[in-house]
Design a protein around this motif. Structure first.
Motif, PDB file in Angstrom:
ATOM      1  N   UNK A  57       0.814  -1.323   0.215  1.00 40.48           N
ATOM      2  CA  UNK A  57      -0.406  -0.010   0.487  1.00 40.48           C
ATOM      3  C   UNK A  57       1.540   1.550   0.206  1.00 40.48           C
ATOM      4  N   UNK A  58       2.427   1.000   0.098  1.00 43.61           N
ATOM      5  CA  UNK A  58       2.840   2.376   0.430  1.00 43.61           C
ATOM      6  C   UNK A  58       3.762   2.461  -0.831  1.00 43.61           C
ATOM      7  N   UNK A  59       4.114   1.401  -1.665  1.00 39.85           N
ATOM      8  CA  UNK A  59       4.616   1.666  -2.837  1.00 39.85           C
ATOM      9  C   UNK A  59       4.331   1.508  -3.946  1.00 39.85           C
ATOM     10  N   UNK A  60       4.743   1.352  -5.268  1.00 42.03           N
ATOM     11  CA  UNK A  60       3.867   0.631  -6.541  1.00 42.03           C
ATOM     12  C   UNK A  60       3.361  -0.700  -6.450  1.00 42.03           C
ATOM     13  N   UNK A  61       2.883  -0.873  -7.443  1.00 46.19           N
ATOM     14  CA  UNK A  61       1.719  -2.275  -7.641  1.00 46.19           C
ATOM     15  C   UNK A  61       2.935  -3.208  -8.011  1.00 46.19           C
ATOM     16  N   UNK A  62       2.593  -4.331  -7.006  1.00 43.70           N
ATOM     17  CA  UNK A  62       3.642  -5.593  -7.004  1.00 43.70           C
ATOM     18  C   UNK A  62       3.673  -6.101  -8.611  1.00 43.70           C
ATOM     19  N   UNK A  63       4.632  -5.649  -9.118  1.00 46.36           N
ATOM     20  CA  UNK A  63       5.260  -5.604 -10.120  1.00 46.36           C
ATOM     21  C   UNK A  63       5.319  -6.879 -10.915  1.00 46.36           C
ATOM     22  N   UNK A  64       5.245  -8.428 -10.110  1.00 48.05           N
ATOM     23  CA  UNK A  64       5.215  -9.226 -10.531  1.00 48.05           C
ATOM     24  C   UNK A  64       3.669 -11.014 -10.474  1.00 48.05           C
ATOM     25  N   UNK A  65       2.997 -10.092 -10.776  1.00 51.78           N
ATOM     26  CA  UNK A  65       2.158 -10.564  -9.619  1.00 51.78           C
ATOM     27  C   UNK A  65       1.114 -11.815 -10.915  1.00 51.78           C
ATOM     28  N   UNK A  66       1.469 -11.064 -12.798  1.00 51.20           N
ATOM     29  CA  UNK A  66       1.051 -11.694 -13.762  1.00 51.20           C
ATOM     30  C   UNK A  66       2.222 -13.272 -13.836  1.00 51.20           C
ATOM     31  N   UNK A  67       3.536 -12.473 -13.583  1.00 48.99           N
ATOM     32  CA  UNK A  67       4.591 -13.890 -13.583  1.00 48.99           C
ATOM     33  C   UNK A  67       3.889 -14.951 -12.616  1.00 48.99           C
ATOM     34  N   UNK A  68       3.431 -14.891 -11.902  1.00 48.87           N
ATOM     35  CA  UNK A  68       3.779 -15.907 -10.778  1.00 48.87           C
ATOM     36  C   UNK A  68       2.475 -16.411 -10.817  1.00 48.87           C
ATOM     37  N   UNK A  69       1.613 -15.316 -11.378  1.00 53.78           N
ATOM     38  CA  UNK A  69      -0.373 -16.382 -11.718  1.00 53.78           C
ATOM     39  C   UNK A  69      -0.009 -17.588 -13.107  1.00 53.78           C
ATOM     40  N   UNK A  70       1.236 -16.600 -14.071  1.00 56.83           N
ATOM     41  CA  UNK A  70       1.095 -17.832 -15.531  1.00 56.83           C
ATOM     42  C   UNK A  70       1.745 -19.201 -14.293  1.00 56.83           C
ATOM     43  N   UNK A  71       2.835 -18.927 -13.974  1.00 53.83           N
ATOM     44  CA  UNK A  71       4.166 -20.012 -12.838  1.00 53.83           C
ATOM     45  C   UNK A  71       2.910 -20.653 -12.301  1.00 53.83           C
ATOM     46  N   UNK A  72       1.486 -20.196 -11.948  1.00 51.71           N
ATOM     47  CA  UNK A  72       0.578 -21.233 -10.588  1.00 51.71           C
ATOM     48  C   UNK A  72      -0.222 -22.152 -11.832  1.00 51.71           C
ATOM     49  N   UNK A  73      -0.385 -21.217 -13.372  1.00 55.29           N
ATOM     50  CA  UNK A  73      -1.346 -22.024 -14.159  1.00 55.29           C
ATOM     51  C   UNK A  73      -0.721 -22.802 -14.285  1.00 55.29           C
ATOM     52  N   UNK A  74       0.173 -22.665 -14.872  1.00 54.27           N
ATOM     53  CA  UNK A  74       0.874 -24.326 -15.520  1.00 54.27           C
ATOM     54  C   UNK A  74       1.674 -24.814 -14.708  1.00 54.27           C
ATOM     55  N   UNK A  75       1.874 -24.783 -13.199  1.00 59.30           N
ATOM     56  CA  UNK A  75       2.280 -26.230 -11.950  1.00 59.30           C
ATOM     57  C   UNK A  75       3.923 -26.252 -12.386  1.00 59.30           C
ATOM     58  N   UNK A  76       4.301 -24.719 -12.801  1.00 63.25           N
ATOM     59  CA  UNK A  76       6.228 -24.680 -12.935  1.00 63.25           C
ATOM     60  C   UNK A  76       6.174 -24.261 -11.860  1.00 63.25           C
ATOM     61  N   UNK A  77       7.616 -24.782 -10.956  1.00 58.76           N
ATOM     62  CA  UNK A  77       8.454 -24.707 -10.245  1.00 58.76           C
ATOM     63  C   UNK A  77       7.991 -25.143  -8.478  1.00 58.76           C
ATOM     64  N   UNK A  78       7.074 -24.610  -8.043  1.00 52.48           N
ATOM     65  CA  UNK A  78       6.777 -24.084  -6.630  1.00 52.48           C
ATOM     66  C   UNK A  78       5.542 -24.919  -6.817  1.00 52.48           C
ATOM     67  N   UNK A  79       4.894 -23.935  -8.010  1.00 56.44           N
ATOM     68  CA  UNK A  79       4.013 -24.698  -8.376  1.00 56.44           C
ATOM     69  C   UNK A  79       3.580 -26.302  -9.124  1.00 56.44           C
ATOM     70  N   UNK A  80       3.965 -26.967  -8.609  1.00 65.50           N
ATOM     71  CA  UNK A  80       4.553 -28.130  -9.612  1.00 65.50           C
ATOM     72  C   UNK A  80       3.510 -28.492  -8.368  1.00 65.50           C
ATOM     73  N   UNK A  81       2.345 -29.580  -8.765  1.00 64.99           N
ATOM     74  CA  UNK A  81       1.364 -30.705  -8.119  1.00 64.99           C
ATOM     75  C   UNK A  81       1.021 -29.791  -7.088  1.00 64.99           C
TER      76      UNK A  81
END
Length: 150
Positions: free
Chosen positions: A125-149
């Motif tokens: 809430x104090x600074x710029x919006x989180x810059x990598x939310x879209x990339x995290x959502x892409x990883x989660x949707x694809x089940x990559x890395x930590x999102x595996x399984x």
């Protein structure tokens, strides 16, 4: 003389964003920290995975922190890496956006989140919006890395 000045002048983007820290093949501490010959740099806008962290897929436990570090090491390799400081953490360590091959090259921060090896920091809430939310959502949707399984 003009050519020489153009070659040694930092890019406008680097001047606008902050100091540059650079070197060939910096050591990877974890998926959110690099070491340039003793000068540590945190990767801006993301939360890395501690090397000691384990993850589970069902009943199977795997060394996801170590795998995240290996992924970062493989991506950095022996590339020339340029990190542009955005701010400093509470300990005074620079937090930077890092590029392979120089500013304008592939961005390491975004790649680590997109591949699922780091998480996007949320806006407090104090600074710029989180810059990598879209990339995290892409990883989660694809089940990559930590999102595996998941």
């Amino acid at each position: 003389m003009t050519l020489l000045a153009a070659l040694i002048a930092p890019t406008a983007e680097a001047q606008d964003n902050g100091a540059e820290i650079s070197g060939r093949g910096p050591a990877v501490i974890d998926s959110a920290s690099l070491d340039f010959a003793g000068r540590q740099v945190g990767l801006y806008g993301l939360q890395g995975t501690p090397v000691s962290q384990t993850c589970a897929i069902g009943s199977q436990v795997w060394a996801c922190g170590q795998e995240a570090r290996w992924a970062a090491q493989n991506r950095v390799g022996n590339h020339w890496v340029v990190c542009v400081e955005q701010e400093q953490d509470s300990a005074g360590r620079p937090l930077a956006v890092c590029y392979l091959g120089g500013v304008g090259g592939p961005e390491l921060n975004a790649w680590l989140v997109e591949q699922g090896w780091a998480l996007a920091l949320r806006n407090d809430g104090a600074g710029d919006p989180a810059p990598y939310l879209a990339q995290e959502e892409a990883a989660r949707t694809a089940g990559r890395g930590l999102w595996r399984g998941r």
